[in-house]
Design a protein around this motif. Structure first.
Motif, PDB file in Angstrom:
ATOM      1  N   ASP A 223       1.060  70.860  72.647  1.00 10.76           N
ATOM      2  CA  ASP A 223       2.393  70.707  72.082  1.00 10.76           C
ATOM      3  C   ASP A 223       2.340  69.591  71.051  1.00 10.76           C
TER       4      ASP A 223
ATOM      5  N   GLN B   6       1.328  65.501  71.786  1.00 11.48           N
ATOM      6  CA  GLN B   6       0.963  65.312  73.193  1.00 11.48           C
ATOM      7  C   GLN B   6      -0.459  64.767  73.369  1.00 11.48           C
TER       8      GLN B   6
ATOM      9  N   SER C 149       5.878  58.294  73.986  1.00 13.54           N
ATOM     10  CA  SER C 149       6.305  59.566  74.598  1.00 13.54           C
ATOM     11  C   SER C 149       7.218  60.354  73.666  1.00 13.54           C
ATOM     12  N   LEU C 150       7.903  59.633  72.778  1.00 13.56           N
ATOM     13  CA  LEU C 150       8.855  60.312  71.889  1.00 13.56           C
ATOM     14  C   LEU C 150       8.204  60.876  70.633  1.00 13.56           C
TER      15      LEU C 150
ATOM     16  N   HIS D 155       8.792  64.673  70.346  1.00 16.77           N
ATOM     17  CA  HIS D 155      10.204  64.937  70.090  1.00 16.77           C
ATOM     18  C   HIS D 155      10.549  64.592  68.634  1.00 16.77           C
TER      19      HIS D 155
ATOM     20  N   ARG E 208       8.527  66.809  65.973  1.00 19.93           N
ATOM     21  CA  ARG E 208       8.984  68.200  66.015  1.00 19.93           C
ATOM     22  C   ARG E 208      10.324  68.307  65.277  1.00 19.93           C
TER      23      ARG E 208
ATOM     24  N   LYS F  69      11.085  70.397  61.794  1.00 21.13           N
ATOM     25  CA  LYS F  69      12.187  71.363  61.717  1.00 21.13           C
ATOM     26  C   LYS F  69      13.148  71.000  60.577  1.00 21.13           C
TER      27      LYS F  69
ATOM     28  N   TYR G  91       5.242  75.197  62.217  1.00 22.56           N
ATOM     29  CA  TYR G  91       4.246  74.709  63.170  1.00 22.56           C
ATOM     30  C   TYR G  91       4.047  75.750  64.250  1.00 22.56           C
TER      31      TYR G  91
ATOM     32  N   GLU H   3       2.585  75.901  68.191  1.00 24.30           N
ATOM     33  CA  GLU H   3       2.039  75.192  69.346  1.00 24.30           C
ATOM     34  C   GLU H   3       1.206  76.172  70.178  1.00 24.30           C
ATOM     35  N   LYS H   4       0.442  75.645  71.093  1.00 26.38           N
ATOM     36  CA  LYS H   4      -0.484  76.462  71.897  1.00 26.38           C
ATOM     37  C   LYS H   4      -1.412  77.272  70.990  1.00 26.38           C
TER      38      LYS H   4
ATOM     39  N   ASN I 252      13.936  49.193  79.955  1.00 28.26           N
ATOM     40  CA  ASN I 252      14.337  49.713  81.267  1.00 28.26           C
ATOM     41  C   ASN I 252      13.628  48.997  82.420  1.00 28.26           C
TER      42      ASN I 252
ATOM     43  N   ARG J 227      -8.053  66.888  79.241  1.00 27.27           N
ATOM     44  CA  ARG J 227      -7.287  65.679  78.982  1.00 27.27           C
ATOM     45  C   ARG J 227      -7.959  64.380  79.415  1.00 27.27           C
TER      46      ARG J 227
ATOM     47  N   TRP K 239      -2.864  57.115  83.233  1.00 26.29           N
ATOM     48  CA  TRP K 239      -3.357  58.285  82.503  1.00 26.29           C
ATOM     49  C   TRP K 239      -4.357  57.853  81.447  1.00 26.29           C
ATOM     50  N   THR K 240      -4.913  58.833  80.764  1.00 28.44           N
ATOM     51  CA  THR K 240      -5.892  58.524  79.729  1.00 28.44           C
ATOM     52  C   THR K 240      -5.560  59.280  78.447  1.00 28.44           C
TER      53      THR K 240
ATOM     54  N   ARG L 182      -8.831  53.502  63.580  1.00 27.61           N
ATOM     55  CA  ARG L 182      -8.657  52.527  64.654  1.00 27.61           C
ATOM     56  C   ARG L 182      -7.304  51.843  64.455  1.00 27.61           C
TER      57      ARG L 182
ATOM     58  N   SER M  48       7.996  64.416  78.150  1.00 27.73           N
ATOM     59  CA  SER M  48       7.827  63.361  77.149  1.00 27.73           C
ATOM     60  C   SER M  48       9.119  63.093  76.400  1.00 27.73           C
TER      61      SER M  48
ATOM     62  N   ARG N 102      -1.452  63.231  87.393  1.00 27.00           N
ATOM     63  CA  ARG N 102      -1.945  61.869  87.210  1.00 27.00           C
ATOM     64  C   ARG N 102      -1.793  61.062  88.485  1.00 27.00           C
TER      65      ARG N 102
END
Lengths: 367, 469, 94
Positions: free
Chosen positions: A37, A40, A145-146, A149, A152, A156, A162, A164-165, A248, A267, A298-299, A328, B402, B441
């Motif tokens: 996606d 991601q 994370s955004l 969003h 995309r 648009k 675009y 995806e997959k 938060n 991943r 996560w990685t 870098r 996400s 995860r």
């Protein structure tokens, strides 16, 4: 099948989307092809640090421009300017800090050295074992994370296609351009831009180009909402820790500790030994982290070549194939260098020079 | 290095552990509970010295007794937070528990983590006093304590009747029983249920006890909203159509202090997913399941799955599937065919499938969820947040996560995952397999940072030199 | 079976702990969550965003709705044992 795009951008991260947007602005019809996606990969799973103190000297001017662009994106991408400290806990680390930060300051970063007392007075939960520290008021973070969003939505808004997959399985020359396959699906384009981070090695191989691309597997962890422990972003003189507490209350812990796996295998996974060392280092810096619960680790893959400079230019001197990868500090620099890349493909003069992938790439000194 | 670590000490895990141990393998059995039994035979709290023993509890006691006699090494009140492949050297398992051992290694891992509850969000489901239906059984089995005040018990399958009759047995009050199933749903499964007359009798007994106490049973009815400001004060219930969508104008308000509801069980697959094993979606088995052979081998060498986490087939199948997993491990480690005879697994599976069939999600359930209903309890993400993300381009579970933070909280998405997938399916028309699940995860449960390892001096931190800049 | 099932339950000694300054009785060895429910205290926490009350939900250590603070740590009330004199507090988010 009957649509022939001016350019197919393979890879839907910051680099690919940023370049596609610029190319579209410049009048080219672009399509972004993404194996999972949008946003991601590394663009969406890195720790979101926007720090001048961890940028390479020669990339500093690009990072400063990139930082300005993140600030413009603002709330849409969760931008925060918090200021950041880099900390040293031994004489050796203090020397390293002085050497590196002096060079970065000369390269234009707004960095100053501060006394340990001053650091503690502004961040009282920090360990008292600090020997030396530097500070950059521009440092901060965005919410990686955004990325998906955000980009995309931008694609648009600008009517950039675009898919995806669309995991590219083969690339073949076709008349004056390229046919890009994903299983039985085909896209035809006059040009290609490879912008798929750690997956670029395989893609370049599909057009017969062997690049010395490797991938680091960086680990990131996040805690649950914690009481307020610190408000600046924190780093370690070796670069092996980045920490930030978000609005938060959750705390993100990174620093490039290595996980397992390769881009080809999926991943990537964490390595328990390195994860624990990463968290122990974080706890050393903020002792009160001891009681906080980690909710996810996560990685993400960070591609590089042996000299640790970007690949940004023509692929093997072809006029219709390009690459943008291995930057870098790519999260910070991405929005800017992808714009330069767009200009380059459009045949315009770029505001700053790019990095010819056909240069002699030699094992670099890591400054 | 153990030959095999068994994660989960329910009926599947314990049977796997005992059989592996009997064949001479070195076994470690781990569970987060205080003793074996799992959820179905959950052990009573240490605060209970003496209490009447029901036939179900007797089975749990029997299991624990067998385990005690076996001298299998076990760790209770211990959580597995990580499972990691070490090349060809088996697996490393990260633990968080009362003893000092933080990691163990094993050639094989049998995963028997059981089920988790599916709860369709409705307005008010976050109020104190709302309990999961399976959660209510856990509360009662452990503490012999019913939910407080008047309870509405709602859901699917046999669990509704079991919970209601247990609340009554423990001195609580049931004010209404709601089941999305129709009598016809049950009637259809009757021929299969006759395969296990004992269980059929047990079920009829529950229902009979409810009729005798004149507890109203509402068929084809569900909870539409839970009402109350700071705690449950009542619930609006609604009739449903055959797809389980609420029927307009068939609502009724019932005052109560507790709402116990759930829509069936799903395999708890977070542990098998963390190993990298392949999974697929099979609604007849409760949802996503690890792809296994008939003895429970997953696609990852050394990883085996048995019990409800390999498909919701219930307590009659669990012990047999545990034994089969043990057999697979013995064959793979010792290279010998154990030649054990086939048990009557088919018949048991048939029964299990019939019970699970009563809880297979139906398309109308989505209509229970309002725009403002919180779907992600941890992060407070509403249905309209998720709808917006999907209709603006997010096409997979990872993308929704996400973009919205849905599933990023401390529960790790366990109570929103199914709903998010359901909404994505609804808007995009894609299958569950295409929508996928969020990348697995660690940690499997939130883990206090300090409990991951022993203290280390700064000088001993394995800092691998200067990072490239 | 029914006769057995209704015979009295014998529990351990009564102890007490504090929840947000309120004295709560418990049987030695039972969980904080069960003791609070018996005391009809179901509001264990306020959600971080909405600030609306939350309580025990899954009762098996998964949902994290019942977390409370003991010894400066977040623990699940449904899985953590009460002990005599224990200080338990509600979580307050940033």
């Amino acid at each position: 099948m009957n649509v022939i795009f001016d350019i197919a951008v393979i890879g839907g991260g910051i680099m690919g989307c940023g370049a596609a947007l610029r190319l579209s602005e410049g009048g080219m019809s672009a399509v972004v092809l993404e194996q999972s996606d949008i946003g991601q990969g590394a663009s969406g799973v890195n720790a979101g640090t926007l720090s001048m103190q961890i940028k390479r000297v020669k990339l500093m001017s690009y990072a400063i421009k990139g930082h300005e662009m993140w600030e413009e994106m603002g709330d849409r991408i969760g931008f925060h300017r918090t200021g950041g400290y880099t900390l040293a806990f031994s004489d050796k680390e203090a020397d390293l800090l002085h050497e590196r930060m002096t060079m970065k300051k000369e390269a234009g970063a707004n960095i100053e050295f501060v006394s340990p007392d001053k650091v503690i007075s502004s961040e009282p939960h920090l360990t008292k074992k600090i020997i030396a520290a530097s500070y950059c008021p521009d440092d901060g973070y965005a919410n990686s994370s955004l990325t998906g969003h955000y980009y995309r939505s931008r694609l648009k808004e600008h009517d950039v296609s675009y898919m995806e997959k669309f995991g590219v399985t083969d690339i073949l020359e076709h008349e004056d351009g390229w046919k890009i396959f994903s299983g039985t699906k085909v896209v035809v384009a006059k040009r290609i831009l490879l912008a798929a981070g750690g997956w670029c090695k395989k893609l370049a191989g599909m057009v017969g180009v062997d690049l010395p691309i490797r991938a680091r597997i960086n680990t990131v962890s996040v805690t649950e909402r914690a009481p307020l422990l610190f408000s600046s972003i924190l780093g370690h003189a070796t670069g092996l820790l980045t920490m930030k507490q978000k609005e938060n209350g959750t705390i993100l812990i990174g620093g490039g500790w290595q996980g397992k796996g390769t881009p080809e295998q999926g991943r990537g996974q964490i390595d328990i030994k390195n994860l624990i060392a990463n968290l122990q280092l974080a706890k050393f810096v903020i002792p009160d982290l001891a009681n906080i619960r980690v909710v996810r680790s996560w990685t993400g893959f960070e591609a590089n070549v042996p000299d640790f400079y970007p690949l940004a230019g023509k692929l093997a001197n072809m006029d219709n194939a390009f690459i943008l990868a291995c930057v870098r500090g790519g999260y910070t620099i991405g929005p800017y260098i992808s714009k330069l890349m767009g200009d380059f493909i459009l045949g315009k003069e770029t505001e700053m020079p790019l990095f010819d992938p056909s240069r002699d790439i030699i094992e670099g000194r890591l400054i | 290095m153990f030959d095999v670590v068994v994660i989960g000490a329910g009926p599947a895990g314990v049977n796997a552990a005992i059989d592996a141990h009997d064949q001479g393998l070195s076994v470690l059995l781990i569970d987060e509970g205080r003793d074996a039994g799992g959820q179905v035979w959950r052990p009573k709290s240490a605060s209970i010295i003496k209490a009447p023993v029901t036939p179900t509890e007797q089975k749990g006691e029997h299991l624990r007794e067998r385990l005690r006699k076996s001298n299998i090494k076990r760790k209770f009140e211990t959580r597995v937070w990580h499972i990691e492949k070490c090349g060809d050297d088996g697996w490393i398992i990260g633990l968080s528990g009362p003893d000092d051992e933080k990691q163990v290694r094993s050639k094989a891992v049998i995963i028997a983590t059981g089920a988790q509850e599916r709860v369709i969000p409705v307005n008010g489901w976050t109020l104190p006093g709302v309990l999961g239906l399976a959660g209510t059984t856990a509360l009662m089995k452990e503490n012999l304590l019913p939910p407080h005040g008047r309870s509405i018990v709602a859901g699917t399958g046999p669990l509704v009747f079991y919970v209601a009759s247990e609340i009554l047995r423990l001195g609580g009050t049931v004010t209404a029983i709601l089941t999305l199933n129709s009598k016809l749903d049950w009637f259809k499964e009757l021929p299969t249920m006759i395969l296990k007359p004992q269980l059929l009798f047990q079920g009829l007994n529950w229902v009979l006890s409810l009729y005798l106490k004149r507890i109203p049973i509402y068929w084809r009815t569900g909870i539409k909203t839970v009402e109350g400001d700071n705690a449950v004060e009542g619930a609006t219930i609604t009739k449903v159509d055959k797809n389980w969508a609420p029927k307009q104008g068939h609502e009724k308000y019932i005052p109560c202090e507790s709402v116990c509801y759930g829509q069936g069980l799903m395999p708890e697959i977070s542990a098998t997913r963390l190993t990298g094993a392949n999974h697929h979606y099979d609604e007849k088995l409760g949802g996503w399941v690890p792809t296994i052979d008939e003895l429970g081998r997953t696609s990852e060498k050394g990883i085996y799955a048995c019990g409800d986490n390999a498909g919701i087939l219930g307590v009659t199948v669990a012990p047999i599937s545990g034994k089969r997993a043990a057999r697979a491990v013995i064959e793979d480690l010792k290279g010998e065919n154990s030649g054990a005879k086939q048990s009557n697994l088919r018949m048991m599976q048939k029964f299990g499938r019939a019970m699970t069939a009563l809880s297979i999600s139906r398309s109308g359930l989505i209509k229970f969820i309002d725009d403002q209903t919180e779907i992600c309890r941890c992060e407070g993400i509403t249905k309209s947040d998720i709808d917006h993300e999907i209709t603006h381009g997010a096409q997979s579970h990872n993308a929704v996560k996400s973009g919205t933070r849905c599933g990023m909280g401390p529960c790790g998405g366990r109570f929103c995952m199914d709903t998010v997938a359901m909404l994505t399916e609804y808007h995009t028309g894609k299958t569950r397999e295409v929508i996928g699940l969020p990348t697995a995860r660690p940690p499997l449960r939130p883990v206090i940072l300090d409990t991951l390892s022993d203290d280390l001096d700064y000088d001993d931190l394995p800092i691998p030199g200067v990072s490239p800049l | 079976m029914n006769k057995d099932a209704t015979s009295p339950v014998q529990r351990t000694e009564k102890i007490s702990f504090q929840f947000d300054g309120i004295e709560v009785g418990a049987f030695e060895g039972e969980t904080i969550g069960a003791a609070l429910l018996r005391a009809r205290i179901t509001h264990l926490r306020d959600a971080p965003n909405s600030k609306k009350p939350r309580g025990m939900f899954c009762v098996m250590g998964v949902c994290q709705e019942c977390v409370v603070i003991v010894d400066e740590k977040f623990v699940e009330a449904c899985r953590s044992k009460a002990s005599d004199g224990l200080i338990v507090n509600r979580v307050h988010y940033v």
